[in-house]
Every structure is written in structure tokens, then in C-alpha cells.
Design a protein around this motif. Structure first.
Motif, mmCIF file in Angstrom:
data_model
loop_
_atom_site.group_PDB
_atom_site.id
_atom_site.type_symbol
_atom_site.label_atom_id
_atom_site.label_comp_id
_atom_site.label_asym_id
_atom_site.label_seq_id
_atom_site.Cartn_x
_atom_site.Cartn_y
_atom_site.Cartn_z
ATOM 1 N N ASP C 249 0.819 -1.217 0.000
ATOM 2 C CA ASP C 249 0.000 0.000 0.000
ATOM 3 C C ASP C 249 0.851 1.265 0.000
ATOM 4 O OD1 ASP C 249 1.007 -0.137 2.474
ATOM 5 O OD2 ASP C 249 -0.874 0.193 3.550
ATOM 6 N N THR C 251 2.736 2.655 2.288
ATOM 7 C CA THR C 251 2.827 3.493 3.491
ATOM 8 C C THR C 251 3.827 2.967 4.509
ATOM 9 O OG1 THR C 251 1.055 2.244 4.519
ATOM 10 C CG2 THR C 251 0.424 4.237 3.313
ATOM 11 N N ALA C 262 6.401 2.961 9.735
ATOM 12 C CA ALA C 262 5.368 3.744 9.062
ATOM 13 C C ALA C 262 5.997 4.970 8.420
ATOM 14 C CB ALA C 262 4.311 4.177 10.072
ATOM 15 N N GLN C 265 4.885 9.784 3.897
ATOM 16 C CA GLN C 265 4.330 9.968 2.561
ATOM 17 C C GLN C 265 4.229 8.622 1.863
ATOM 18 O OE1 GLN C 265 7.346 12.817 1.494
ATOM 19 N NE2 GLN C 265 5.773 14.236 0.786
ATOM 20 N N VAL C 266 3.266 8.540 0.959
ATOM 21 C CA VAL C 266 3.086 7.289 0.230
ATOM 22 C C VAL C 266 4.193 7.138 -0.802
ATOM 23 C CG1 VAL C 266 1.524 5.995 -1.281
ATOM 24 C CG2 VAL C 266 0.597 7.390 0.578
ATOM 25 N N HIS C 339 8.511 11.017 12.257
ATOM 26 C CA HIS C 339 8.220 11.167 10.834
ATOM 27 C C HIS C 339 8.993 12.266 10.138
ATOM 28 C CE1 HIS C 339 4.182 8.881 10.474
ATOM 29 N NE2 HIS C 339 5.255 8.099 10.559
#
Lengths: 293, 282, 353
Positions: C249, C251, C262, C265-266, C339
Motif C-alpha cells: 500500500d 505506506t 510507518a 508519505q506514500v 516522521h
């Protein structure tokens, strides 16, 4: 052997090497070439005609008992000079290594014969051994030995060997001292702790470690005895009596200057050149192991 | 020295004293002979202790020479020797510095060719090419001249190699700094290289001076006019001329004078000399 | 004072290229540091600007002049060498005056300049000494003085502090910075030392194998390294760089051992990436996304503590914690990668994503 950083191309480097190269070409290369060429010629007595004879001169030389005699004599002479000069120098150098005080004084007193010209050295020794007046001849006489190097070939040879050796001790001495001093002290100390006395240490540690120097000096001494002793012989014996001290370099000169046999003299020069080249190559092989070029 | 062994130390000193006596005795005898008068030098045994004629003999040989009316005075021979030795030493050093500079600091065609050509001179001592060289000098009209006595001897592979070694140990940054400072090749040579090599130049000078002073066979061949005779040649002439009744006191005085300059140079510049000797041979 | 422009500058030795087409503009008065591992070509580049190495192709301009063919002395530059390169046989005064003398500057002017410079560097009392009678730091000052006295438009420094001991290095670093700011002369400084690189330069160029990996202010380079190489090279201890694969997916980055991180950003699903996190940016404490970390060994440095260990699955990691934290072998920690502080690079090209 070139610097990583250097000057760009220009005429300048040619100008810089020009004097050296000019002298080399005019006074080294050309005469050496001439000697080679002349060694293939035979000239008549009056220099009126020459004949090209290929290797005739060399063939003659190697069947000439006088020349072969000179060869053997030179070998004997240089062997005697090299072993004596090196032997005495080594003993003195080993002794200097043993003492603390007075090293400089001894060195000073030992090195001056190096500065004496071979002819002058010859004059000194011929004076000391003069059969009628010489101090040593007199001393020998008092113990019943009748010294006369002017008549006795063996004595003449002994005298030139003595004079040549005397001059060369200083040189060998300096090199031996330098070699012994360059041996790391801890090595000697370790041997001492292992219980080796001074003499044992010399033979088992110092001596093996200075063999490269010995080898180098051997070549240098032989070259010296071959070429630099002309003056000594010229002053003391002029090759006599009855050629007893005529070594190769002396014979080259004698045959060229006195006997005027230029072809033979040139052929002898060529043989001497070959000997020097061999010795230089041997010497440089030794250096190559020591120095990075 | 590692352990205290008085016996070995005494033995060492004894051996060294004997060595010094062996080496110095001929020179002592020369000196002694130079201080006596002619008459004393014909009586056996010859003296072992100096006499009082030193200055008389000195004056005699220096001003009048040995061997009669036409003899060359020794001062002239000494001057010739000095000139010859200086010309040879300075000449060898100068041309070797220049060629080592070219070989180390420039990239140019035939660089290695020149290097090997200089190397080969090592294999051609004057003794083995004596007559052809003599002929060249004669053809160039250089007989009986100071140039003829010196120039054929000034090519030097040893000196060139030594300077090459010295230059190679000088850091590259010296040249770079000099270039940033705006020094051209000759300016760099003069301002940086020569001052940095001066101890080696001095060391080599000692060796080459002795080499030049002691030249014998070459000047013997090149000179026939007595005005060019060197003192080393002079000794031999005196020995020859006086085959029957040599004036030993005068000959030995001349020998003493002939030994003096090189010995003085060696002893006064001993450190340089030892350095020069052990380094040129490497 | 002048700007320096490099246009597609290349250098090769025979077939081997050591500098690959560098384009650059160094602004007037700017202090640029070139940093990189040994053999990356940084010294070569500096020496090309100095005129000590030739340029294979491209153009170098100082001010508005193309200097490709000019001798070093004609380029209006001064250089400080790694081993100082002081002329050993000249006094400090003569060392400083030599270049001016060659330029045929009048003696009174030389004298004035040398004395002014000596005063600036506080070496007046050594002017008559030979370099060998000076300490390392003093020699360094003289080398600086020799550069300053020429009043060049560009200073070039080739690892000038690497021969000094640690304490002197800090002192001279501050001094070089101060002098450059006061004199305002364009400077290029080569070093392999990160601290010098971070502290001295207005801008920093990270060089690797003849390529400029990144050019920017020190903070830009620290915060946003453009390549894996820069990320790993700048910072001490260096950034943790972990091989990972993007989940289907897009991510999550999956590490080799199975740990999942995690992402903010994709990313392209299935892509191979390098995940980077600086040791000082790793947070400790249990959160939804935290991972389990096993301590192997910790080094107490006083001001901070370096903890070495691994994630479940065996991925090795270094963590830097403030202050003294005594941790024993085998201890478990929960750690998290914030992040906004992590970096992601393409797995094959090494470029920042």
C-alpha cells in the motif's frame, strides 16, 4: 624518479643538461668509441699505415704470457689490498664501537691517508723502504733481513700492497663505523642479556648484519686496486723489477705511452672497461636492494 | 657500551693506538725528514725526531724547487694544483647540479636517455680511455692549458646522482609554494634548491677537491710545459730526477706540502667529508 | 576579491577520470569548504583552481578572467599547504616577503605589509626566526601570514589544520573563521574533517569519486542530504542506513528482519529503498509504531551515550541519547523514528526520495 609536480616543457631542461652531456660525449663517449675501434686495428711502427684486423689484438693478448701474467698479478694485488685494508679497518671499527671516550680523536687520526695522493703515498713508502737509507729497510737489516725491492719482485709487490692498503684503510674504516652504528642498539642489548660476551656478540650479531657493507666495500676496494693505484706503482716500482708489479692499468699506460703499441693498448682498455662495467653492475645490484629508485 | 669490562676497553684502546701509529707513522717520518739538512739524510739510520731545518727547507722548495737551477718552484706547482682542484670541484658540482635539476624537475624528451648517458660515465674511469681522450684534447688544442687539465674530468655521475637524491627528498610543496609565489624555474633553483642543498654541496666539494688535487696520470699526459706542473706530478719528477742521490729532505718537504691542503680540508670539514663519502656511494 | 566560476571542469590522468564535469559558482567573499573522503579528488580540484594541476577540459575563471593557462602566480591567489611548505632556509620575514619580492614590490611596501600582517597574526616576535625554531601552531600562522601578505583575491586552503593537535586545531579553526570574515576574501577550503566542514563554510560541497554529491549550506546538508553518500558521510556517528522494501500500500517500509516502519508519505509499492535515521533523532518510549530494540553495548561519552544494538530480525542500529544512560547488555528498549526526521533514498540510485 621524476617529481609529481614539475615544470612544463621548454628548451630550458636541454640547456641545463647540455654542459654535462657535452663533456660526456666529447670526453667519455667518443674516446671510449675510439678505444673500441682502435682495439680492432694494427698500426705499424711509424704510424704510417693501419690495418683492420678484427679481434687479432685480443687474440694476441690472451696468448701473450706477459698480459696473462699481468692479469694474475692484478688479481693477486687487488685481493691482497682488499683483504688487508678491509680486515684492518674492520678491527679498528669494531674497537671504536667498544670505547666511549676519544672516538672523535681516533677517527680524526685514522682518516687522513684518504686525502694523500697515490703518488705521494708511493713517495712516502719508497722513502721508508729505500734499500740504502729507508728506516724500515734499516730495521730489517739489523734483524738480518736484506731488503731490496728494486731487485726482489716479491718485496716490490709487498711494498706496493702496503702503500695501497695504507691509503685505503680510512675509507673502509668510515663505512664500517657507519654500518656498525646503524645496527639497532636493542639488538645488541638483547644479545648481552642472553649472555653473549663482546666477542661472541661481534661474531654472531654485528658481523652478519654488516655483510652487505662488506660486499659493497669489497667491490669498491677491488675497483680501487684496479684503477686508482697507478700513481703508487708509478712512484714506487714503475712496474718492475722485471714486470713484478706490472698490473693491468699500468700496462695499458706503458704499452701506449712507452712501447707505443696503440692497438694492443686499446684492446687492453676495452678489457678494463668490460671489467669496470661488470663491477658497476654488481655494485648497483647491491644498491638496488638498499635504495628505492 | 653494554657492560663494564675494563679488559676489553683497554684492548680496544691498545688496538686503536696501534692502528693510529700504523697510519700516522709514514706521515711522521715525512715530517721528520723535512726538518733535517741534506747531510743528515745520507746517514743511516735516518732520524726519527725532527731537526731544525724546517723553515730552511720550506723556503728552498717553495721558492727554488728541487733539482737544480731550472727546477719549478713548489709554490707555482701548489698554485697550479689549487687552481686545478678548484676548477674540477666547482665544475663538477655546477654541471651536476644543473643536470640533476633538469632530470628531477622537468619532463622532456630523452630525459632518461640523458640520465643513462651520465650513468655510463661511472663505468669509464679516465685510466681506461686515457689515450683516445688525450687525442681529443690534443685535437681541440687544449694541451698545456688549465681547461685541458680539468674539463675532461668534470663530468660526474656520482655528483649528479647525489643531487638527484637530495632533490627527490625536498617536498613537492616547496616547488608549489614557490610557483604560487611567482618563482620561475631558475629563480626556484637559485633561491630554494641551492640553499637547501648547501650541506650536500659542501660535502661533495670536499670529496671533489681531494679528487682534483690528487689527479696524477691526466695532468702528466696533458702538460709538458713546466709552468703547468702540479705538485703531485712534481713529487714524481723529483723522485725520478734524483734516482741516484735523492734530496730526501726536500722531496719529503714537497710531499708534506702536497699532502697539506687535502688533509686540512678533510680534517677541518670532517663531518661534511664523512657525510659526503658515505652518501655519494649510496 | 573575486568570484570563482567552474564550468564543466574535468580532470583525467590518461584514461582515468578523477574529476567529472564540475559546474560551480563561488560568490565573492564566500567561504566554501570542500569535504570528502580521501581520494575523492578534493585536493586535485583545489590544485586545479590554484594552477598547480592542469585542467583536462572546461573553464575556471577567477573574477572575470579565464585562468586555465595562467601560472599560479598570475591568478591572484594565495595558498596554505597541509605541511605549511615554509622555505626552511629563510626567516619568517623572508618567507612572507618572498612572493612580494618576486613581484618587484618596493622594499618599504614589503616591509610595511609584512609587519602589518605579522601584527594581525601576532607573530611579530618570530619574524627573524627560522621555521624549524617554531612550534606547529606558529608555523601554521606563518603559512597564513604568507598568504595574507600577498593580498590576493582568493585564498586556497589544503587541509591546513590536519598536522596540528586537537586543541590547537580548534583554536586555529576559530581564528581562520574570524580572519576570513574580517578580510572578506573569497576562500576555498579542503578538509576531510567534518567539524571543520560544518563550522567554517558558508557553503559546503561534498565530493565523492570526482562528483559533487551536494552543494549547500552546512545546515541544509545536515538536514536534507541529497544522496545516501552525503547522509552517511556528514554527521558523527553517521546516520543509520537500513535497507528496506516499500509495502504494497506504499505506506510502510519493511526492513530485512521484518520490522515495519510507518512512512509520512506514500511511496511506490514494492520499491527497494534505503531508510535513514540519525542516531540523535531516534526517540525512546512506547508508541503505536514503536519497535523493540535490544542493547548490545553502550558507550558513555559524558555529554551523551551511544547505544549499539539491534532490532528484532537483526538489523544493527546506533542510538545517541543525551546525558549518561547506563544500559546493560540484553536490555530491551522501545524506540520510534519521528516522521519529520527520517530520510528515504532510492535503493539503487541512492538519490533522495
Amino acid at each position: 624518479m621524476l617529481k609529481r609536480v614539475h615544470f612544463g616543457p621548454s628548451l630550458l631542461p636541454f640547456l641545463l643538461v647540455a654542459p654535462q652531456i657535452a663533456v660526456t660525449l666529447v670526453f667519455f663517449m667518443w674516446p671510449a668509441g675510439q678505444a673500441l675501434y682502435q682495439s680492432l686495428l694494427v698500426e705499424d711502427m711509424f704510424g704510417l699505415s693501419t690495418e683492420f684486423v678484427w679481434f687479432e689484438n685480443f687474440k694476441d693478448l690472451f696468448s701473450d704470457s706477459y698480459y696473462l701474467g699481468a692479469f694474475k698479478r692484478t688479481a693477486l694485488f687487488s685481493f691482497a689490498v682488499a683483504t688487508m685494508a678491509m680486515g684492518i679497518a674492520l678491527v679498528l671499527a669494531a674497537m671504536v664501537d667498544r670505547i666511549i671516550r676519544g672516538v672523535y680523536v681516533y677517527r680524526t687520526l685514522l682518516i687522513w691517508p684518504y686525502a694523500v695522493a697515490p703518488v705521494v703515498a708511493g713517495a712516502l713508502w719508497v722513502f721508508m723502504f729505500d734499500p740504502t737509507l729507508g728506516i724500515f729497510a734499516y730495521a730489517l737489516n739489523t734483524i738480518g733481513y736484506d731488503w731490496n725491492h728494486k731487485l726482489n719482485g716479491g718485496e716490490a709487490m709487498t711494498l706496493v700492497v702496503l702503500a695501497a692498503t695504507w691509503k685505503q684503510i680510512a675509507y673502509n674504516f668510515l663505512f664500517f663505523v657507519a654500518a656498525i652504528q646503524s645496527i639497532p642498539k636493542p639488538l645488541i642489548e638483547a644479545a648481552a642479556i642472553d649472555g653473549a660476551g663482546p666477542f661472541k656478540r661481534f661474531w654472531t650479531i654485528i658481523f652478519p648484519l654488516i655483510t652487505p657493507t662488506m660486499f659493497f666495500l669489497l667491490v669498491v676496494n677491488i675497483v680501487y686496486a684496479f684503477f686508482d693505484t697507478f700513481g703508487i706503482i708509478h712512484a714506487i716500482t714503475q712496474g718492475g723489477p722485471y714486470r713484478a708489479t706490472e698490473i693491468l692499468v699500468y700496462k695499458v699506460w706503458y704499452d701506449g705511452a712507452v712501447a707505443i703499441d696503440l692497438g694492443s693498448s686499446a684492446a687492453q682498455s676495452v678489457i678494463l672497461m668490460a671489467i669496470v662495467i661488470i663491477m658497476t653492475v654488481v655494485q648497483f645490484r647491491y644498491i638496488e636492494r638498499k635504495v628505492e629508485y | 657500551m653494554i657492560e663494564n669490562r675494563p679488559f676489553v676497553t683497554i684492548l680496544a684502546h691498545t688496538a686503536l693506538v696501534l692502528g693510529v701509529l700504523l697510519v700516522a707513522f709514514p706521515i711522521w717520518i715525512t715530517f721528520v725528514a723535512a726538518t733535517h739538512e741534506a747531510a743528515r739524510m745520507t746517514q743511516v739510520p735516518l732520524p726519527l725526531w725532527p731537526g731544525d731545518q724546517f723553515f730552511v727547507n720550506l723556503k728552498q722548495v717553495m721558492l727554488k724547487g728541487v733539482g737544480g737551477e731550472n727546477a719549478t718552484p713548489v709554490w707555482l706547482m701548489m698554485a697550479n694544483s689549487l687552481l686545478m682542484a678548484m676548477m674540477i670541484a666547482v665544475g663538477k658540482i655546477a654541471i651536476s647540479l644543473l643536470s640533476a635539476f633538469a632530470i628531477v624537475y622537468f619532463r622532456f624528451p630523452f630525459r632518461m636517455g640523458f640520465f643513462w648517458m651520465i650513468f655510463i660515465t661511472l663505468m669509464l674511469p679516465v685510466e681506461v680511455r686515457i689515450f683516445p681522450t688525450f687525442k681529443v684534447v690534443a685535437d681541440l688544442g687544449m694541451l698545456n692549458s688549465y681547461w685541458g687539465m680539468t674539463i675532461p674530468l668534470i663530468a660526474s655521475a656520482t655528483a649528479t646522482f647525489m643531487f638527484r637524491q637530495v632533490f627527490l627528498t625536498i617536498p613537492d610543496e616547496m616547488l608549489e609554494a614557490a610557483r604560487v609565489d611567482g618563482a620561475g624555474p631558475m629563480r626556484f633553483f637559485k633561491d630554494i634548491l641551492i640553499p637547501l642543498s648547501r650541506t650536500n654541496i659542501a660535502a661533495l666539494f670536499v670529496i671533489m677537491f681531494i679528487y682534483g688535487w690528487n689527479q696524477y696520470l691526466w695532468p702528466l699526459l696533458i702538460t709538458t710545459e713546466t709552468g703547468y706542473f702540479t705538485v703531485v706530478m712534481g713529487i714524481k719528477q723529483m723522485l725520478e730526477a734524483a734516482e741516484q742521490a735523492p734530496d730526501w729532505h726536500l722531496i719529503m718537504m714537497t710531499a708534506l706540502l702536497a699532502m697539506l691542503p687535502p688533509i686540512v680540508v678533510v680534517l677541518s670539514m670532517q663531518k661534511m667529508f664523512v657525510k659526503g663519502l658515505t652518501e655519494t656511494e649510496k | 576579491m573575486a568570484k570563482i566560476t567552474l564550468e564543466n571542469v574535468k580532470k583525467s590522468y590518461g584514461k582515468i577520470d578523477v574529476i567529472h564535469g564540475i559546474d560551480w559558482e563561488i560568490r565573492d567573499g564566500e567561504f566554501v569548504v570542500i569535504v570528502g573522503p580521501s581520494g575523492c579528488g578534493k585536493s586535485t580540484l583545489l590544485r586545479m583552481i590554484a594552477g598547480l594541476e592542469s585542467i583536462t577540459s572546461g573553464d575556471i575563471s577567477i573574477g572575470d578572467r579565464v585562468v586555465n593557462k595562467l601560472e599560479p602566480a598570475e591568478r591572484d591567489i594565495a595558498m596554505v599547504f597541509q605541511n605549511y611548505a615554509l622555505y626552511p632556509h629563510m626567516s619568517v620575514y623572508k618567507n612572507m616577503a618572498y612572493g612580494l619580492k618576486i613581484k618587484k614590490i618596493p622594499a618599504y611596501e614589503i616591509d610595511r605589509r609584512v609587519r602589518d600582517t605579522a601584527k594581525l597574526l601576532e607573530i611579530e616576535e618570530y619574524l627573524d626566526r627560522q621555521p624549524r625554531a617554531l612550534s606547529g601552531g606558529q608555523r601554521q600562522r606563518v603559512a597564513m601570514g604568507r598568504a595574507i601578505v600577498r593580498q590576493p583575491s582568493v585564498f586556497l586552503f589544503d587541509e591546513p589544520l590536519s598536522n596540528l593537535d586537537a586543541k590547537l586545531r580548534v583554536q586555529m579553526r576559530l581564528e581562520i573563521k574570524r580572519l576570513q570574515e574580517n578580510l572578506g576574501i573569497t576562500s576555498v577550503y579542503v578538509t576531510h574533517d567534518q567539524v571543520e566542514a560544518m563550522t567554517l563554510g558558508d557553503r559546503l560541497a561534498v565530493l565523492n569519486a570526482g562528483y559533487v554529491e551536494q552543494l549547500g549550506t552546512p545546515i541544509e546538508i545536515y538536514e536534507r542530504p541529497e544522496t545516501v553518500f552525503v547522509a552517511g558521510f556528514i554527521g558523527s556517528p553517521s546516520m543509520n542506513l537500513l535497507a528496506a522494501t516499500i509495502s504494497t500500500d506504499g505506506t510502510i517500509a519493511e526492513l530485512a528482519g521484518g520490522s515495519k516502519i510507518a512512512l509520512s508519505q506514500v511511496q511506490l509499492p514494492g520499491q527497494k529503498v534505503t531508510f535513514g535515521i540519525r542516531p540523535e533523532h531516534i526517540k525512546i518510549g512506547k508508541t503505536e509504531t514503536s519497535l523493540s530494540f535490544t542493547v548490545a553495548i553502550s558507550e558513555l561519552l559524558g555529554a551523551d551515550t551511544l547505544v549499539y544494538g539491534s532490532l528484532t530480525g537483526g538489523t544493527q542500529l546506533v542510538i545517541r541519547l543525551e546525558g549518561i544512560r547506563k544500559l546493560s547488555e540484553g536490555e530491551q528498549l522501545d524506540i520510534d523514528f519521528p516522521h519529520d526526521l527520517h530520510h528515504l533514498f532510492d535503493g539503487t540510485s541512492g538519490k533522495r526520495l
